[in-house]
Scaffold this motif. Structure first.
Motif, PDB file in Angstrom:
ATOM      1  N   ARG A 258       0.834  -1.205   0.000  1.00  0.00           N
ATOM      2  CA  ARG A 258       0.000   0.000   0.000  1.00  0.00           C
ATOM      3  C   ARG A 258       0.865   1.250   0.000  1.00  0.00           C
ATOM      4  NH1 ARG A 258      -2.527   2.850   4.765  1.00  0.00           N
ATOM      5  NH2 ARG A 258      -3.914   4.415   3.856  1.00  0.00           N
ATOM      6  N   LEU A 259       1.897   1.261   0.843  1.00  0.00           N
ATOM      7  CA  LEU A 259       2.791   2.410   0.917  1.00  0.00           C
ATOM      8  C   LEU A 259       3.547   2.592  -0.393  1.00  0.00           C
ATOM      9  CD1 LEU A 259       4.061   4.672   2.597  1.00  0.00           C
ATOM     10  CD2 LEU A 259       5.703   2.988   3.486  1.00  0.00           C
ATOM     11  N   LEU A 260       4.039   1.504  -0.956  1.00  0.00           N
ATOM     12  CA  LEU A 260       4.759   1.582  -2.228  1.00  0.00           C
ATOM     13  C   LEU A 260       3.868   2.157  -3.327  1.00  0.00           C
ATOM     14  CD1 LEU A 260       7.239   0.981  -3.989  1.00  0.00           C
ATOM     15  CD2 LEU A 260       6.347  -1.343  -4.300  1.00  0.00           C
ATOM     16  N   LYS A 261       2.630   1.708  -3.390  1.00  0.00           N
ATOM     17  CA  LYS A 261       1.712   2.217  -4.408  1.00  0.00           C
ATOM     18  C   LYS A 261       1.458   3.703  -4.218  1.00  0.00           C
ATOM     19  CE  LYS A 261      -2.875   1.545  -6.447  1.00  0.00           C
ATOM     20  NZ  LYS A 261      -4.154   0.782  -6.381  1.00  0.00           N
ATOM     21  N   HIS A 262       1.375   4.138  -2.968  1.00  0.00           N
ATOM     22  CA  HIS A 262       1.160   5.563  -2.672  1.00  0.00           C
ATOM     23  C   HIS A 262       2.338   6.394  -3.193  1.00  0.00           C
ATOM     24  CE1 HIS A 262      -0.483   9.031  -0.632  1.00  0.00           C
ATOM     25  NE2 HIS A 262       0.581   9.157   0.159  1.00  0.00           N
ATOM     26  N   PHE A 263       3.565   5.963  -2.892  1.00  0.00           N
ATOM     27  CA  PHE A 263       4.753   6.660  -3.391  1.00  0.00           C
ATOM     28  C   PHE A 263       4.768   6.673  -4.911  1.00  0.00           C
ATOM     29  CE2 PHE A 263       6.561   6.647   0.840  1.00  0.00           C
ATOM     30  CZ  PHE A 263       7.527   7.640   0.819  1.00  0.00           C
ATOM     31  N   GLN A 264       4.445   5.538  -5.524  1.00  0.00           N
ATOM     32  CA  GLN A 264       4.468   5.457  -6.989  1.00  0.00           C
ATOM     33  C   GLN A 264       3.422   6.381  -7.612  1.00  0.00           C
ATOM     34  OE1 GLN A 264       3.881   1.217  -7.382  1.00  0.00           O
ATOM     35  NE2 GLN A 264       6.063   0.826  -7.729  1.00  0.00           N
ATOM     36  N   THR A 265       2.234   6.400  -7.028  1.00  0.00           N
ATOM     37  CA  THR A 265       1.164   7.239  -7.568  1.00  0.00           C
ATOM     38  C   THR A 265       1.516   8.715  -7.459  1.00  0.00           C
ATOM     39  OG1 THR A 265      -0.493   5.560  -6.975  1.00  0.00           O
ATOM     40  CG2 THR A 265      -1.286   7.795  -7.415  1.00  0.00           C
ATOM     41  N   LEU A 266       1.965   9.132  -6.277  1.00  0.00           N
ATOM     42  CA  LEU A 266       2.345  10.532  -6.100  1.00  0.00           C
ATOM     43  C   LEU A 266       3.565  10.891  -6.945  1.00  0.00           C
ATOM     44  CD1 LEU A 266       1.877  11.163  -2.270  1.00  0.00           C
ATOM     45  CD2 LEU A 266       0.463  12.014  -4.141  1.00  0.00           C
ATOM     46  N   GLY A 267       4.515   9.966  -7.042  1.00  0.00           N
ATOM     47  CA  GLY A 267       5.702  10.227  -7.842  1.00  0.00           C
ATOM     48  C   GLY A 267       5.377  10.419  -9.305  1.00  0.00           C
ATOM     49  N   LYS A 268       4.452   9.616  -9.811  1.00  0.00           N
ATOM     50  CA  LYS A 268       4.040   9.746 -11.211  1.00  0.00           C
ATOM     51  C   LYS A 268       3.308  11.072 -11.435  1.00  0.00           C
ATOM     52  CE  LYS A 268       1.241   7.512 -14.790  1.00  0.00           C
ATOM     53  NZ  LYS A 268       0.292   6.400 -15.092  1.00  0.00           N
ATOM     54  N   ILE A 269       2.413  11.423 -10.517  1.00  0.00           N
ATOM     55  CA  ILE A 269       1.678  12.689 -10.638  1.00  0.00           C
ATOM     56  C   ILE A 269       2.657  13.863 -10.599  1.00  0.00           C
ATOM     57  CG2 ILE A 269       0.046  14.214  -9.468  1.00  0.00           C
ATOM     58  CD1 ILE A 269      -1.427  11.656  -8.523  1.00  0.00           C
ATOM     59  N   ARG A 270       3.595  13.810  -9.686  1.00  0.00           N
ATOM     60  CA  ARG A 270       4.590  14.883  -9.555  1.00  0.00           C
ATOM     61  C   ARG A 270       5.413  15.022 -10.833  1.00  0.00           C
ATOM     62  NH1 ARG A 270       7.663  17.476  -5.331  1.00  0.00           N
ATOM     63  NH2 ARG A 270       9.856  17.713  -5.928  1.00  0.00           N
ATOM     64  N   LYS A 271       5.813  13.899 -11.412  1.00  0.00           N
ATOM     65  CA  LYS A 271       6.640  13.933 -12.615  1.00  0.00           C
ATOM     66  C   LYS A 271       5.854  14.442 -13.817  1.00  0.00           C
ATOM     67  CE  LYS A 271       9.956  11.151 -15.217  1.00  0.00           C
ATOM     68  NZ  LYS A 271      11.159  11.866 -14.740  1.00  0.00           N
ATOM     69  N   GLU A 272       4.606  14.023 -13.942  1.00  0.00           N
ATOM     70  CA  GLU A 272       3.795  14.408 -15.098  1.00  0.00           C
ATOM     71  C   GLU A 272       3.221  15.813 -14.981  1.00  0.00           C
ATOM     72  OE1 GLU A 272       0.865  11.334 -15.450  1.00  0.00           O
ATOM     73  OE2 GLU A 272       2.277   9.885 -16.318  1.00  0.00           O
ATOM     74  N   ASN A 273       3.319  16.385 -13.803  1.00  0.00           N
ATOM     75  CA  ASN A 273       2.775  17.734 -13.573  1.00  0.00           C
ATOM     76  C   ASN A 273       3.837  18.578 -12.868  1.00  0.00           C
ATOM     77  OD1 ASN A 273      -0.382  17.372 -14.179  1.00  0.00           O
ATOM     78  ND2 ASN A 273       0.366  15.549 -13.090  1.00  0.00           N
ATOM     79  N   PRO A 274       4.835  19.066 -13.606  1.00  0.00           N
ATOM     80  CA  PRO A 274       5.952  19.802 -12.994  1.00  0.00           C
ATOM     81  C   PRO A 274       5.529  21.017 -12.176  1.00  0.00           C
ATOM     82  CG  PRO A 274       6.443  19.247 -15.278  1.00  0.00           C
ATOM     83  CD  PRO A 274       5.002  18.910 -15.059  1.00  0.00           C
ATOM     84  N   VAL A 275       4.342  21.556 -12.462  1.00  0.00           N
ATOM     85  CA  VAL A 275       3.888  22.724 -11.714  1.00  0.00           C
ATOM     86  C   VAL A 275       3.786  22.429 -10.218  1.00  0.00           C
ATOM     87  CG1 VAL A 275       1.411  22.213 -11.957  1.00  0.00           C
ATOM     88  CG2 VAL A 275       2.176  24.589 -11.731  1.00  0.00           C
ATOM     89  N   ILE A 276       3.598  21.167  -9.853  1.00  0.00           N
ATOM     90  CA  ILE A 276       3.520  20.803  -8.435  1.00  0.00           C
ATOM     91  C   ILE A 276       4.820  21.156  -7.721  1.00  0.00           C
ATOM     92  CG2 ILE A 276       3.425  18.837  -6.841  1.00  0.00           C
ATOM     93  CD1 ILE A 276       1.359  17.575  -8.698  1.00  0.00           C
ATOM     94  N   ALA A 277       5.938  20.899  -8.358  1.00  0.00           N
ATOM     95  CA  ALA A 277       7.233  21.113  -7.717  1.00  0.00           C
ATOM     96  C   ALA A 277       7.822  22.485  -7.980  1.00  0.00           C
ATOM     97  CB  ALA A 277       8.224  20.040  -8.173  1.00  0.00           C
TER      98      ALA A 277
END
Length: 564
Positions: free
Chosen positions: A470-489
């Protein structure tokens, strides 16, 4: 809706154009994965025993700081499996690969309750070749090339403070000190041995670093001055010395003993640096370190305890590495990483550093200091205000940004019982977000927690067979969103309330809502007009804006990340 909330939205966002497009890589918004190579994955058991080192003392406590077998082949295997890409990682920061001291140091300092080896890469013996426990030159090249082919930059460490400790085994092997021990005896951990007593006799040693290279105990140094203090009793390079020196005899003896038998491990770009030049001590060290950039196209360094080395030396390192990286790119045009144009990246460890701008270090080539003060408890009820400060910092300083973490090599600070929310606070934060290996998998502590130096416990082996899915999936999901949406960072932020903020730039806008309640309709007046179809990025749900609000059928893990 409160009137001031509506006014803020209308004032700031009604004119933001809805123009979208991919952005090139920016260091200031990177997701960094920091891995202790020796503890990550053992891809080749045949390289686990080298240099006469002992790796198994019979218990997890005694093996707290021995080499555990993780290597470059193991990292390559995980890279090819897409492990880093699935986490949305932009940069892999691995611990130093340079050959480490062969012997052990006393664990927990004077207590000496376990043998402490250089498995972490912080105890360099020979900067001109790779440590055999990690792998060969060509294995390292394949790993770097593979990561580059996936669009992932590679960072190593750079230490201008000190060489590794002199150990009994190294003294016996290279004859620089009379220990009265055989190689086999020197390799064994000796509980009653005292490093300070051993080191006090170094004025009688022959062939190790002399007093032109390092500070000696009988010299009058001000230990309160960080530029003169010896770190943890380690020998310190005299970075202030500008006089030419010769390479220490023990290194020349080492290279002669190895002759051509070490070709698989010697950095080709460092061979020419094994001869005496009219250089000062730090000029040798800088040249040796920069040769890894020249040979492999390393993209950046994390610099160790920067306040203990004079700033001009860090600037010299930065200039040497930028020059080396440009040369590598010219020679490798068309290959992975060869056509990248970003400058060589440097961040630093400085005790107590936060996100504050340090102009003298920026001028020396640094883009950040590792941020020790990022909140570690997953507090979703106040993190938007921290994010606001980080976003403001990004806007204020073009070439300086936060570099935040939950855990790292020195500190295990994050709340292990709330890593879901901790990950949310980190991976939605402006600036660089650094994941420490195992943060994403629920890696636990080893029995080293019972030793005097309990910090070794959080450098435990990666838990590949007991990962928290569950934790791994959470990191992967947020990591993908962060990468695909640079405005977040990298975007600007306007804080809307305790649980809501908007990230935006000229191309994009994303609304982040923390702790959304079931069946909650989220206000979006002034951000997204009625009739707009919006997507909640974490779950993939879609919904239409109506009456200035949008709702989704469910919210997962206390977040909603909303975009067109």
């Amino acid at each position: 809706m409160k009137k001031h909330y509506l006014f803020i939205l209308l004032f700031f966002f009604c004119t933001i154009p809805a123009i979208y497009g991919a952005e090139p890589f920016k260091w200031k918004g990177a997701t960094v994965y920091f891995v202790i190579t020796d503890r990550f994955c053992d891809g080749d058991t045949t390289n686990n025993q080298n240099y006469g080192r002992k790796t198994d003392y019979g218990s997890e406590r005694l093996n707290a700081a021995t080499f555990h077998g993780g290597d470059l082949k193991g990292m390559l295997q995980k890279a090819k499996d897409g492990y880093f890409s699935k986490l949305g990682v932009d940069v892999v920061w691995m611990t130093d690969v340079y050959e480490q001291i062969h012997g052990w140091m006393s664990g927990s300092g004077a207590i000496n309750d376990f043998p402490h080896y250089g498995y972490h890469g912080y105890y360099p013996l020979d900067y001109t070749q790779i440590d055999k426990n990690f792998g060969t030159i060509e294995e390292f090249r394949e790993l770097v090339d593979t990561l580059h082919s996936q669009g992932i930059r590679v960072m190593l460490g750079a230490n201008l403070n000190d060489p590794g400790y002199p150990t009994l085994l190294d003294a016996v092997q290279y004859g620089f000190a009379n220990t009265g021990l055989t190689r086999e005896q020197a390799a064994e951990h000796i509980r009653e041995w005292n490093f300070d007593t051993f080191f006090e006799g170094r004025n009688k040693w022959k062939g190790w670093y002399d007093r032109e290279w390092i500070r000696m105990p009988d010299e009058n140094w001000d230990e309160r001055n960080p530029l003169e203090a010896t770190l943890y009793g380690m020998p310190d390079y005299k970075d202030e010395n500008t006089n030419p020196v010769k390479i220490p005899p023990f290194l020349k003896k080492k290279w002669k003993m190895e002759a051509n038998s070490n070709d698989a491990w010697v950095n080709p770009s460092a061979r020419k640096l094994r001869a005496d030049h009219k250089w000062s001590p730090l000029q040798y060290v800088i040249a040796w370190i920069a040769s890894w950039v020249e040979e492999f196209g390393i993209d950046g360094f994390r610099c160790d305890i920067v306040e203990n080395t004079r700033i001009n030396r860090w600037k010299e390192l930065n200039e040497a590495c930028n020059f080396a990286l440009q040369n590598w790119r010219k020679k490798n045009a068309g290959r992975p990483g060869g056509d990248w144009t970003d400058k060589f990246y440097m961040t630093g460890d400085m005790e107590g550093a936060s996100i504050d701008y340090k102009p003298e270090y920026a001028e020396a080539g640094f883009s950040s200091m590792v941020n020790f003060y990022f909140p570690k408890h997953g507090d979703l009820d106040g993190i938007v205000y921290t994010w606001q400060a980080y976003s403001d910092s990004l806007l204020t300083h073009r070439d300086w940004h936060p570099f935040s973490y939950l855990n790292n090599s020195y500190h295990r600070d994050a709340d292990p019982e709330n890593m879901i929310d901790c990950a949310t606070t980190l991976l939605l934060a402006p600036g660089i977000a650094q994941i420490f290996y195992g943060d994403e998998s629920g890696r636990g502590l080893s029995d080293a927690r019972l030793n005097g130096d309990s910090n070794q416990a959080f450098r435990s082996d990666m838990n590949w067979n007991s990962m928290d899915s569950r934790l791994l999936k959470h990191f992967q999901t947020l990591g993908k969103i962060r990468k695909e949406n640079p405005v977040i960072a990298t975007g600007s932020q306007t804080t809307l309330d305790t649980h809501s903020c908007l990230r935006y730039d000229e191309n994009d806008k994303i609304l982040i809502r923390l702790r959304p309640q079931p069946d909650e309709y989220i206000p979006v007046v002034g951000i997204f007009p009625d009739g707009t179809e919006l997507k909640e990025l974490y779950t993939g749900q879609s919904s239409i804006v109506k009456d200035g609000k949008v709702g989704f059928s469910e919210y997962v893990n206390n977040i909603a990340i909303i975009s067109e």
